[in-house]
Design a protein around this motif. Sequence first.
Motif, PDB file in Angstrom:
ATOM      1  N   THR A 124       0.825  -1.202   0.000  1.00  0.00           N
ATOM      2  CA  THR A 124       0.000   0.000   0.000  1.00  0.00           C
ATOM      3  C   THR A 124       0.862   1.255   0.000  1.00  0.00           C
ATOM      4  O   THR A 124       0.554   2.232  -0.690  1.00  0.00           O
ATOM      5  CB  THR A 124      -0.939   0.002   1.223  1.00  0.00           C
ATOM      6  OG1 THR A 124      -1.748  -1.178   1.189  1.00  0.00           O
ATOM      7  CG2 THR A 124      -1.837   1.226   1.228  1.00  0.00           C
ATOM      8  N   THR A 125       1.931   1.240   0.788  1.00  0.00           N
ATOM      9  CA  THR A 125       2.830   2.394   0.832  1.00  0.00           C
ATOM     10  C   THR A 125       3.421   2.667  -0.538  1.00  0.00           C
ATOM     11  O   THR A 125       3.420   3.805  -1.016  1.00  0.00           O
ATOM     12  CB  THR A 125       3.961   2.160   1.857  1.00  0.00           C
ATOM     13  OG1 THR A 125       3.396   1.979   3.154  1.00  0.00           O
ATOM     14  CG2 THR A 125       4.914   3.341   1.884  1.00  0.00           C
ATOM     15  N   HIS A 126       3.913   1.618  -1.187  1.00  0.00           N
ATOM     16  CA  HIS A 126       4.516   1.789  -2.510  1.00  0.00           C
ATOM     17  C   HIS A 126       3.502   2.329  -3.514  1.00  0.00           C
ATOM     18  O   HIS A 126       3.791   3.256  -4.289  1.00  0.00           O
ATOM     19  CB  HIS A 126       5.078   0.444  -3.000  1.00  0.00           C
ATOM     20  CG  HIS A 126       5.838   0.545  -4.283  1.00  0.00           C
ATOM     21  ND1 HIS A 126       7.034   1.216  -4.396  1.00  0.00           N
ATOM     22  CD2 HIS A 126       5.553   0.082  -5.541  1.00  0.00           C
ATOM     23  CE1 HIS A 126       7.469   1.158  -5.636  1.00  0.00           C
ATOM     24  NE2 HIS A 126       6.585   0.479  -6.357  1.00  0.00           N
ATOM     25  N   GLN A 127       2.283   1.791  -3.489  1.00  0.00           N
ATOM     26  CA  GLN A 127       1.246   2.219  -4.425  1.00  0.00           C
ATOM     27  C   GLN A 127       0.802   3.660  -4.153  1.00  0.00           C
ATOM     28  O   GLN A 127       0.590   4.435  -5.094  1.00  0.00           O
ATOM     29  CB  GLN A 127       0.045   1.279  -4.349  1.00  0.00           C
ATOM     30  CG  GLN A 127       0.335  -0.127  -4.887  1.00  0.00           C
ATOM     31  CD  GLN A 127      -0.793  -1.099  -4.619  1.00  0.00           C
ATOM     32  OE1 GLN A 127      -1.708  -0.824  -3.825  1.00  0.00           O
ATOM     33  NE2 GLN A 127      -0.735  -2.266  -5.263  1.00  0.00           N
ATOM     34  N   ALA A 128       0.670   4.007  -2.870  1.00  0.00           N
ATOM     35  CA  ALA A 128       0.244   5.362  -2.520  1.00  0.00           C
ATOM     36  C   ALA A 128       1.287   6.394  -2.942  1.00  0.00           C
ATOM     37  O   ALA A 128       0.940   7.488  -3.421  1.00  0.00           O
ATOM     38  CB  ALA A 128      -0.013   5.459  -1.019  1.00  0.00           C
ATOM     39  N   LEU A 129       2.563   6.047  -2.780  1.00  0.00           N
ATOM     40  CA  LEU A 129       3.624   6.954  -3.203  1.00  0.00           C
ATOM     41  C   LEU A 129       3.644   7.094  -4.727  1.00  0.00           C
ATOM     42  O   LEU A 129       3.813   8.197  -5.254  1.00  0.00           O
ATOM     43  CB  LEU A 129       4.978   6.454  -2.700  1.00  0.00           C
ATOM     44  CG  LEU A 129       5.183   6.486  -1.175  1.00  0.00           C
ATOM     45  CD1 LEU A 129       6.511   5.847  -0.806  1.00  0.00           C
ATOM     46  CD2 LEU A 129       5.122   7.904  -0.639  1.00  0.00           C
TER      47      LEU A 129
END
Length: 260
Positions: A124-129
């Motif tokens: 999720t962190t990677h996608q949100a960034l």
Amino acid sequence: MSALIELTGVSKRYGNIKALEAVSLEAHQGEITCVLGDNGAGKSTLIKIIAGLHQHDAGDFTIEGEEARLRSPREALNRGIATVYQDLAVVPLMPVWRNFFLGSEPTIGRGPFARLDVERMRRTTHQALLRMGIDLRDVDQPIGTLSGGERQCVAIARAVHFGAKVLVLDEPTAALGVKQSGVVLKYVTAARDQGLGVVLITHNPHHAYLVGDRFVLLMRGEMAGSYQKEEISLEELTRQMSGGSELEQLSHELSRTDTA
């Protein structure tokens, strides 16, 4: 279109000290409102009222048209107001994904068998960034290894991901060089373009004018001016923020006179 947040004639005192006096501002969806002022102008007090750390003594504070008197930062977050402070309040040795979810960690399992859903947080962190245009190769690296500008960008992406409607940024470029400041301002406009109302606190009129739609000038806790971008030039904004007539008077006093 009604404002996401609106302060009208807001005042705050600490004992006999007047921190804010009759200050007004609006933050609208898809716009950036810049609050400018030097140290002691009242910017920090204004942030604390919007963020729910302190309550105003007089005036009106509305969130999407409803009267508000926030009692805590958690209540502000629940009402859609996310504040990113200059010090960021990150844990330097923890990975980027852990800081991204700090205080809001998802779990799997129940009761004593519950554990952090690490893979979900990483993904999720990677996608949100990425959605914010931030291509961070390794979200497992300690956030302390990122540059100041990159940490600011992660904090902005976090606020967007967790559903903020209003993003308050406290001097995000204050300790950064020209290139890193440009990176942060790029992501500030990205948040605006995703429909957030942004309140950018700064003492740099050049940064403010690059991205701002509205400008509120504070001086010694009072309003020194309020303008939309088409109403003021960068030169006039800079002049007013630097004290205008006071600076001109000082320049006159310091100038050498010929003694023939």
